[in-house]
Design an enzyme around this catalytic site. Structure first.
Site, short mmCIF file in Angstrom:
data_model
loop_
_atom_site.label_atom_id
_atom_site.label_comp_id
_atom_site.label_asym_id
_atom_site.label_seq_id
_atom_site.Cartn_x
_atom_site.Cartn_y
_atom_site.Cartn_z
N ASP A 53 0.83 -1.28 0.04
CA ASP A 53 -0.03 -0.06 0.06
C ASP A 53 1.07 1.17 -0.09
O ASP A 53 1.67 1.34 0.89
CB ASP A 53 -0.88 -0.23 1.45
CG ASP A 53 -1.67 1.11 1.57
OD1 ASP A 53 -1.43 2.15 0.70
OD2 ASP A 53 -2.69 0.94 2.35
N HIS A 60 -8.61 4.76 2.49
CA HIS A 60 -7.79 3.48 1.94
C HIS A 60 -8.66 2.74 1.06
O HIS A 60 -8.78 1.43 1.11
CB HIS A 60 -8.00 2.72 3.36
CG HIS A 60 -6.98 3.36 4.30
ND1 HIS A 60 -5.70 3.21 4.51
CD2 HIS A 60 -7.35 3.98 5.71
CE1 HIS A 60 -5.06 3.81 5.59
NE2 HIS A 60 -6.00 4.30 6.05
N GLN A 94 2.68 4.28 2.80
CA GLN A 94 2.15 3.49 4.03
C GLN A 94 3.03 2.19 4.38
O GLN A 94 3.21 2.16 5.39
CB GLN A 94 0.46 3.15 4.07
CG GLN A 94 0.13 2.47 5.08
CD GLN A 94 -1.39 2.26 5.14
OE1 GLN A 94 -2.24 3.03 5.34
NE2 GLN A 94 -1.67 0.90 4.89
N ASP A 137 -7.75 -7.20 0.42
CA ASP A 137 -7.58 -5.97 1.18
C ASP A 137 -8.44 -5.93 2.26
O ASP A 137 -9.48 -6.34 2.45
CB ASP A 137 -7.73 -4.79 0.28
CG ASP A 137 -7.34 -3.52 1.01
OD1 ASP A 137 -6.37 -3.60 1.27
OD2 ASP A 137 -8.22 -2.21 0.70
N TYR A 167 1.05 0.45 15.07
CA TYR A 167 -0.10 0.05 13.89
C TYR A 167 0.15 0.71 12.55
O TYR A 167 0.40 1.91 12.40
CB TYR A 167 -1.43 0.61 14.31
CG TYR A 167 -2.46 0.43 13.32
CD1 TYR A 167 -2.95 -0.92 13.06
CD2 TYR A 167 -2.94 1.39 12.10
CE1 TYR A 167 -3.79 -1.35 12.12
CE2 TYR A 167 -3.71 1.08 11.18
CZ TYR A 167 -4.19 -0.37 11.22
OH TYR A 167 -5.05 -0.62 10.25
N LYS A 217 -3.33 -3.58 8.51
CA LYS A 217 -3.25 -4.93 8.31
C LYS A 217 -2.42 -5.34 7.06
O LYS A 217 -2.16 -4.44 6.32
CB LYS A 217 -4.45 -5.44 8.07
CG LYS A 217 -5.44 -5.65 9.54
CD LYS A 217 -5.28 -6.87 10.30
CE LYS A 217 -5.95 -6.71 11.63
NZ LYS A 217 -5.38 -7.48 12.59
N GLN A 223 -5.00 -28.00 -10.69
CA GLN A 223 -5.31 -29.10 -11.79
C GLN A 223 -4.15 -30.43 -11.69
O GLN A 223 -3.17 -30.09 -11.20
CB GLN A 223 -5.60 -28.64 -13.21
CG GLN A 223 -6.72 -27.50 -13.49
CD GLN A 223 -8.05 -28.10 -13.46
OE1 GLN A 223 -8.94 -27.37 -13.13
NE2 GLN A 223 -8.16 -29.43 -13.71
N ARG A 239 -10.04 0.23 10.58
CA ARG A 239 -8.93 0.61 11.37
C ARG A 239 -8.28 -0.93 11.68
O ARG A 239 -7.46 -0.95 12.85
CB ARG A 239 -9.07 1.21 12.77
CG ARG A 239 -9.80 2.60 12.35
CD ARG A 239 -10.44 3.26 13.65
NE ARG A 239 -11.10 4.37 13.12
CZ ARG A 239 -10.38 5.66 13.05
NH1 ARG A 239 -9.14 5.81 13.31
NH2 ARG A 239 -10.92 6.77 12.71
N ASP A 287 -14.99 0.93 5.72
CA ASP A 287 -13.64 0.49 5.23
C ASP A 287 -13.71 -1.03 5.05
O ASP A 287 -12.83 -1.76 5.28
CB ASP A 287 -12.46 0.80 6.03
CG ASP A 287 -11.99 2.30 5.87
OD1 ASP A 287 -12.75 3.06 5.21
OD2 ASP A 287 -11.21 3.01 6.37
P1 13P Z 1 -7.78 -32.64 -14.58
O1 13P Z 1 -7.09 -33.89 -13.96
O2 13P Z 1 -7.76 -32.40 -15.95
O3 13P Z 1 -6.94 -31.36 -13.58
O4 13P Z 1 -9.17 -32.66 -14.02
C1 13P Z 1 -9.87 -32.21 -12.85
C2 13P Z 1 -10.81 -31.11 -13.63
O5 13P Z 1 -10.70 -30.38 -14.62
C3 13P Z 1 -12.24 -31.18 -13.03
O6 13P Z 1 -12.75 -30.13 -12.81
P1 13P Z 2 -5.22 -0.54 4.92
O1 13P Z 2 -4.21 -1.38 5.54
O2 13P Z 2 -5.76 -1.00 3.76
O3 13P Z 2 -4.53 0.64 4.69
O4 13P Z 2 -6.28 -0.33 6.04
C1 13P Z 2 -6.16 0.68 7.16
C2 13P Z 2 -7.29 0.90 7.81
O5 13P Z 2 -7.09 1.67 8.99
C3 13P Z 2 -8.60 0.87 7.23
O6 13P Z 2 -9.40 1.50 8.05
MG MG Z 3 -4.86 -2.28 2.15
MG MG Z 4 -4.24 2.12 3.30
MG MG Z 5 -2.61 -2.40 4.84
MG MG Z 6 -9.78 -31.47 -17.28
#
Ligand code: 13P
Ligand code: 13P
Ligand code: MG
Ligand code: MG
Ligand code: MG
Ligand code: MG
Length: 372
Positions: A10, A17, A93, A130, A227, A230, A240, A264, A285
């Site tokens: 970020d 945010h 940040q 996020d 702080y 997050k 697959q 927050r 947020d």
């Molecule tokens: P695969 O062995 O081809 O990954 O098979 C899984 C599949 O696609 C079923 O959704």
């Molecule tokens: P971010 O970690 O996404 O910046 O969020 C911080 C925050 O305090 C949101 O309220």
């Molecule tokens: Mg963020």
């Molecule tokens: Mg932020």
């Molecule tokens: Mg963050």
């Molecule tokens: Mg397949």
């Protein structure tokens, strides 16, 4: 061998945010294009979820490579410069250090990196979140790689039936352990059910001997000692042919489970799977968002992305998440909406405890007269 690196930070929010400014995205794209042209990267793309920019890159330098990490650091410096120029919120940040030294460990940006031999067809999902923490991936990783009610392949695919090894970090003690599932399932759940502390860092196929998934496990709040938001984690899941099918890897998100983060970084709220165009948390947020970018990697090139949650089949989860959000919000400052004291990322408690210290007296049977 190629390495897929998803490195995120970020470096400033637009507005508050809620999102990344288009000029920052354009700058990151210019840097990625330059690095691809110069041969540092095989391929690269820029994506965002909320106010976090993710650099999605393929290269041949392996995980923790100084060249790749310093390129990401410089790119985040450049987007911070743009954020400062526009007066965006929290410019820089997540860049906690003044100078880059070797790799990004402990410097603020988060990263998930996976080195592998490209298979003839290599479907990969990059999950970007996020307003939540890395432990948010514990529940879906458990479902993808250990729950036969989610992943049919665990029962009916001979290459999955032996199970998977889960590497779990203790973020407080900085230790790790590998659980051998299904044998260790119940032991593992005791730990990963506490996602603020125990975080699945990677999952390996026992049959293929290949790493199938990896997450970003940096914990900003501890790194910074105060702080700083997050960690807003990312995760890579290969799919697959002996690994979960793409649909099995997406299926856990059809249940909008509760994560820590939101306003927050201090509230429980439902985890909302969204298409990229809706990855802009604004209500309180939140609710915390997750997007899934699907790629076929071919000769190291990122063919994609497909916006995997842009599917009406996830509308039910989104509707349920809205209801849960209403329900939790009505608790206001009460738990379990607000995080327990030990997990709050913003707190007035130390100052309060000091100010009120001499107003606390032993409990007695008589009713005290309040002092104003
Ligand atoms: P695969 O062995 O081809 O990954 O098979 C899984 C599949 O696609 C079923 O959704
Ligand atoms: P971010 O970690 O996404 O910046 O969020 C911080 C925050 O305090 C949101 O309220
Ligand atoms: Mg963020
Ligand atoms: Mg932020
Ligand atoms: Mg963050
Ligand atoms: Mg397949």
């Amino acid at each position: 061998m190629i390495t897929l690196s998803v490195i995120k930070a970020d470096t400033g929010g637009f507005v508050g945010h809620s999102a990344v400014h288009p000029n920052m995205m354009a700058e990151a794209r210019r840097e990625i294009d330059r690095a691809t042209a110069s041969g540092l990267l095989i391929d690269g793309q820029v994506a965002s979820c909320g106010d976090d920019i993710s650099l999605i890159m393929t290269h041949t330098y392996g995980a923790d490579a100084g060249l790749i990490h310093s390129f990401a650091w410089d790119t985040f410096q450049a987007t911070t410069h743009i954020a400062k120029g526009l007066g965006l919120y929290g410019a820089g940040q997540d860049l906690l250090s003044d100078a880059f030294s070797g790799n990004l460990r402990g410097m603020g940006p988060g990263y998930a990196e996976l080195e592998f031999e490209e298979r003839p067809s290599e479907p990969v999902l990059c999950f970007l979140a996020d307003k939540t923490e890395p432990g948010a991936w514990n529940l879906p990783l458990y479902k993808m790689f250990a729950d036969p009610f989610n992943t049919a392949g665990l029962v009916i695919d001979g290459k999955m039936h032996a199970g998977f090894g889960f590497e779990v970090y203790d973020l407080y003690e900085e230790k790790r352990i590998v659980f051998d599932c299904p044998a260790d399932l119940y032991d593992m759940l005791m730990y990963i059910g506490a996602p603020a502390r125990y975080v699945i860092h990677g999952v390996r196929s026992k049959t293929l001997g290949e790493t199938a998934a990896t997450t970003s496990t940096q914990r900003l709040s501890l790194i910074a000692g105060k702080y700083v938001g997050k960690d807003d984690p990312v995760m890579i899941v290969r799919c697959q042919s002996g690994l979960p099918a793409v649909g099995e890897a997406l299926e856990p998100f059809a249940f909008p489970y509760t994560v820590a983060g939101c306003m927050r970084g201090s509230h429980h709220a439902p985890f909302l799977p969204v298409p990229v165009r809706q990855a802009h948390p604004s209500r309180f947020d939140g609710p915390p968002r997750v997007v899934a970018l699907g790629f076929q990697i071919h000769d190291g090139k990122l063919i994609g992305p497909r916006d995997m949650f842009d599917d009406p089949a996830f509308d039910g989860a989104r509707a349920q998440a809205s209801e849960i959000m209403d329900y939790l919000r009505r608790h206001g400052p009460f738990e379990p909406h607000r995080l327990p004291l030990s997990e709050l990322e913003y707190t007035t408690m130390p100052a309060l405890a000091q100010r009120l210290a001499n107003r606390w007296t032993p409990m007695t049977t008589e009713i005290a007269t309040p002092v104003g």
